[in-house]
Structure formats: C-alpha cells, structure tokens
Design an enzyme around this catalytic site. Structure first.
Site, PDB file in Angstrom:
ATOM      1  N   LYS A  52     -28.357  -3.209 -12.859  1.00 49.63           N
ATOM      2  CA  LYS A  52     -28.269  -4.528 -13.693  1.00 49.63           C
ATOM      3  C   LYS A  52     -27.072  -5.235 -13.004  1.00 49.63           C
ATOM      4  O   LYS A  52     -26.934  -6.391 -13.287  1.00 49.63           O
ATOM      5  CB  LYS A  52     -28.308  -4.626 -14.976  1.00 49.63           C
ATOM      6  CG  LYS A  52     -29.527  -3.965 -15.574  1.00 49.63           C
ATOM      7  CD  LYS A  52     -29.402  -3.699 -17.148  1.00 49.63           C
ATOM      8  CE  LYS A  52     -30.258  -2.821 -18.009  1.00 49.63           C
ATOM      9  NZ  LYS A  52     -30.045  -2.658 -19.394  1.00 49.63           N
ATOM     10  N   GLY A  53     -26.146  -4.563 -12.611  1.00 52.57           N
ATOM     11  CA  GLY A  53     -24.824  -5.058 -12.391  1.00 52.57           C
ATOM     12  C   GLY A  53     -24.643  -6.011 -11.264  1.00 52.57           C
ATOM     13  O   GLY A  53     -23.703  -6.958 -11.332  1.00 52.57           O
ATOM     14  N   ASP A 104     -22.706  -5.061  -6.713  1.00 54.49           N
ATOM     15  CA  ASP A 104     -21.507  -5.483  -7.620  1.00 54.49           C
ATOM     16  C   ASP A 104     -20.318  -4.387  -7.208  1.00 54.49           C
ATOM     17  O   ASP A 104     -19.095  -5.207  -7.058  1.00 54.49           O
ATOM     18  CB  ASP A 104     -21.814  -5.062  -9.184  1.00 54.49           C
ATOM     19  CG  ASP A 104     -22.393  -3.638  -9.393  1.00 54.49           C
ATOM     20  OD1 ASP A 104     -22.124  -2.929  -8.560  1.00 54.49           O
ATOM     21  OD2 ASP A 104     -22.558  -3.543 -10.563  1.00 54.49           O
ATOM     22  N   ASP A 141     -18.012   2.139  -5.725  1.00 53.55           N
ATOM     23  CA  ASP A 141     -17.014   3.353  -6.316  1.00 53.55           C
ATOM     24  C   ASP A 141     -17.024   4.367  -5.505  1.00 53.55           C
ATOM     25  O   ASP A 141     -16.176   4.561  -4.529  1.00 53.55           O
ATOM     26  CB  ASP A 141     -17.350   3.587  -7.727  1.00 53.55           C
ATOM     27  CG  ASP A 141     -16.381   4.387  -8.486  1.00 53.55           C
ATOM     28  OD1 ASP A 141     -15.155   4.567  -8.165  1.00 53.55           O
ATOM     29  OD2 ASP A 141     -16.794   4.934  -9.635  1.00 53.55           O
ATOM     30  N   LYS A 145     -13.710   0.179  -4.637  1.00 53.30           N
ATOM     31  CA  LYS A 145     -12.373   0.811  -5.100  1.00 53.30           C
ATOM     32  C   LYS A 145     -12.140   1.871  -3.988  1.00 53.30           C
ATOM     33  O   LYS A 145     -12.619   3.053  -3.941  1.00 53.30           O
ATOM     34  CB  LYS A 145     -12.619   1.793  -6.327  1.00 53.30           C
ATOM     35  CG  LYS A 145     -13.107   0.692  -7.598  1.00 53.30           C
ATOM     36  CD  LYS A 145     -13.114   1.635  -8.905  1.00 53.30           C
ATOM     37  CE  LYS A 145     -13.483   0.891  -9.912  1.00 53.30           C
ATOM     38  NZ  LYS A 145     -13.894   1.721 -11.075  1.00 53.30           N
ATOM     39  N   PHE A 177     -11.376   1.124 -14.301  1.00 54.66           N
ATOM     40  CA  PHE A 177     -12.574   0.788 -14.719  1.00 54.66           C
ATOM     41  C   PHE A 177     -12.527  -0.838 -15.030  1.00 54.66           C
ATOM     42  O   PHE A 177     -11.821  -1.060 -15.881  1.00 54.66           O
ATOM     43  CB  PHE A 177     -13.188   1.674 -15.963  1.00 54.66           C
ATOM     44  CG  PHE A 177     -14.639   1.530 -16.052  1.00 54.66           C
ATOM     45  CD1 PHE A 177     -15.359   2.388 -15.049  1.00 54.66           C
ATOM     46  CD2 PHE A 177     -15.347   0.826 -16.984  1.00 54.66           C
ATOM     47  CE1 PHE A 177     -16.920   2.117 -15.348  1.00 54.66           C
ATOM     48  CE2 PHE A 177     -16.565   0.384 -16.973  1.00 54.66           C
ATOM     49  CZ  PHE A 177     -17.242   1.473 -16.402  1.00 54.66           C
ATOM     50  N   ASP A 188     -20.683  -3.666 -16.482  1.00 51.92           N
ATOM     51  CA  ASP A 188     -20.671  -3.058 -17.960  1.00 51.92           C
ATOM     52  C   ASP A 188     -19.889  -1.957 -18.141  1.00 51.92           C
ATOM     53  O   ASP A 188     -19.525  -1.300 -17.505  1.00 51.92           O
ATOM     54  CB  ASP A 188     -22.060  -3.081 -18.390  1.00 51.92           C
ATOM     55  CG  ASP A 188     -22.633  -1.561 -17.873  1.00 51.92           C
ATOM     56  OD1 ASP A 188     -22.268  -1.403 -16.548  1.00 51.92           O
ATOM     57  OD2 ASP A 188     -22.980  -0.677 -18.783  1.00 51.92           O
ATOM     58  N   ARG A 226     -21.184  -7.597 -19.691  1.00 47.19           N
ATOM     59  CA  ARG A 226     -21.665  -7.971 -18.522  1.00 47.19           C
ATOM     60  C   ARG A 226     -21.693  -9.660 -18.290  1.00 47.19           C
ATOM     61  O   ARG A 226     -21.685 -10.285 -17.338  1.00 47.19           O
ATOM     62  CB  ARG A 226     -23.161  -7.657 -18.565  1.00 47.19           C
ATOM     63  CG  ARG A 226     -23.353  -6.110 -18.191  1.00 47.19           C
ATOM     64  CD  ARG A 226     -24.965  -6.098 -17.737  1.00 47.19           C
ATOM     65  NE  ARG A 226     -25.465  -4.553 -17.934  1.00 47.19           N
ATOM     66  CZ  ARG A 226     -25.341  -3.702 -17.191  1.00 47.19           C
ATOM     67  NH1 ARG A 226     -24.704  -3.885 -16.027  1.00 47.19           N
ATOM     68  NH2 ARG A 226     -25.698  -2.551 -17.180  1.00 47.19           N
TER      69      ARG A 226
END
Ligand code: IMP
Length: 190
Positions: free
Chosen positions: A50-51, A107, A110, A138, A159, A166, A172
């Site tokens: 969903k990000g 989004d 990582d 990142k 984070f 989220d 969000r």
C-alpha cells in the site's frame, strides 16, 4: 486542504526528514523525465500496495502523458521492520504486461529485494521494458543492487513513516516523511 501533519503525531516522531513541498518537488522533477522518456510509449504505472499509493497519486497527477495504472500487493516482511527476503504476491496486477512498458512506482528501497524480485518477474512475464521510480532509498541497507532509473531521495538507515509509508498500518496519511522514535517500534529494527 488540511492534511495530517507532524503536529498531529508529534509525540511519536523524532525528526522530520522531508516536507510535503520537498517530496512534491522531487516527484515533479521525476515526472518531467518520465514525460520525456515515455513521450512515444504507452506507459503502464505499477504501484506496489500500500506504501506507494501516495507516490503514485502525486506522480501520475504531475504527468502530461496519458498513463495507465495498475497495482500489486506484495509481502516481503514477516513482521516488524526487517525484510524477510522472501517475496510473495498477495494480490496480482490486472493487466497483462506482455509487450508493455512498465514503470514501477515504489515508496522505498530498503534491502532492494522486493523491487529486484518484481523487476525480474515482469521481465519474465514478457514486458517490453521495466523501469522504476523509487521515492526513497536507504543505501546503507541495500543487500542487492537495483537499477532505479528515476531515484528520489537517499536517506539514512532509520525507520521512516508518512506519505504512504507505515508502521503497523499507521502514519500512512501523514503529509511529510518523518523518522519514528525508536520507543514507538521498541527495538525491532535491526
Ligand atoms: P525491501 O525489499 O527490503 O527493499 O523492502 C521494501 C519495502 O519495505 C517497502 O516497499 C516498504 O513497504 C518497506 N519498508 C522498508 N523500509 C521502510 C521504512 O523505513 N518505513 C516503512 N516501510 C519500510
């Protein structure tokens, strides 16, 4: 329009990384490049749920080209804030990507495992081209190199939440991107 802002969740936030204006500015720059690169192609924007929803809306509304949109829900996180490395499809996309020029909208990169896995999958499915826009990266956490043609911001290893991102399905709808206080996620970020 009044959005959910830092003031609304101040107690949970250690610092603001990117303001709404900074995010929108970066997305606008990427949209100009995408307009140019896909001027003569029928692009399919694929957002990872969903990000990436906020990023998809912001990016697609800055584009002048006529883009189609699709979604896919992937799971790479067992629980908490650490990638398990195993990607599974929770909900597949609706379009057939054979012969299509797909631009993945992400989004955050990582470990890079999710995006790399998705790019491979779409190529195996016969997409004509597969590129990516990732709002955040990142670098210190990347486990695999992913070729992101339209990179957004590089951020430190902490984070972050907001603008679609989220923690436990919350934050969000924050209009900016902020680092959470470690006390909120109680040390499950390695
Ligand atoms: P990767 O496979 O390790 O690159 O993980 C990518 C996914 O992990 C992203 O699409 C996010 O859903 C999630 N993620 C990674 N870092 C963060 C973060 O700092 N905040 C919120 N979600 C994150």
């Amino acid at each position: 329009m009044v959005d959910m802002q830092i003031a609304d969740v101040q107690d949970d936030i250690s610092s603001v990384l990117l303001t709404k204006e900074e995010i929108e500015g970066k997305i606008k720059e990427a949209a100009a490049l995408i307009d140019r690169d896909y001027a003569d192609k029928n692009v399919l924007l694929l957002a990872v749920l969903k990000g990436a929803v906020n990023t998809l809306v912001a990016l697609s509304s800055q584009l002048h080209i006529n883009a189609q949109i699709d979604f896919m829900s992937l799971s790479s996180y067992g629980s908490g804030t650490e990638s398990s490395g195993e990607v599974t499809i929770r909900q597949d996309m609706a379009f057939d990507v054979r012969g299509r020029h797909v631009l993945i909208v992400e989004d955050i990169v990582d470990s890079g495992l999710t995006l790399s896995w998705l790019m491979d999958l779409l190529r195996r499915r016969g997409a004509a081209s597969v590129e990516a826009f990732a709002l955040l990266n990142k670098p210190d956490r990347n486990k695999i190199h992913v070729d992101v043609k339209y990179p957004g911001f590089d951020i430190h290893d902490e984070f972050v939440v907001g603008f679609g991102l989220d923690y436990n399905e919350l934050y969000r709808n924050l209009d900016s991107i902020a680092a959470l206080k470690p006390s909120v996620y109680q040390g499950d970020h390695a």
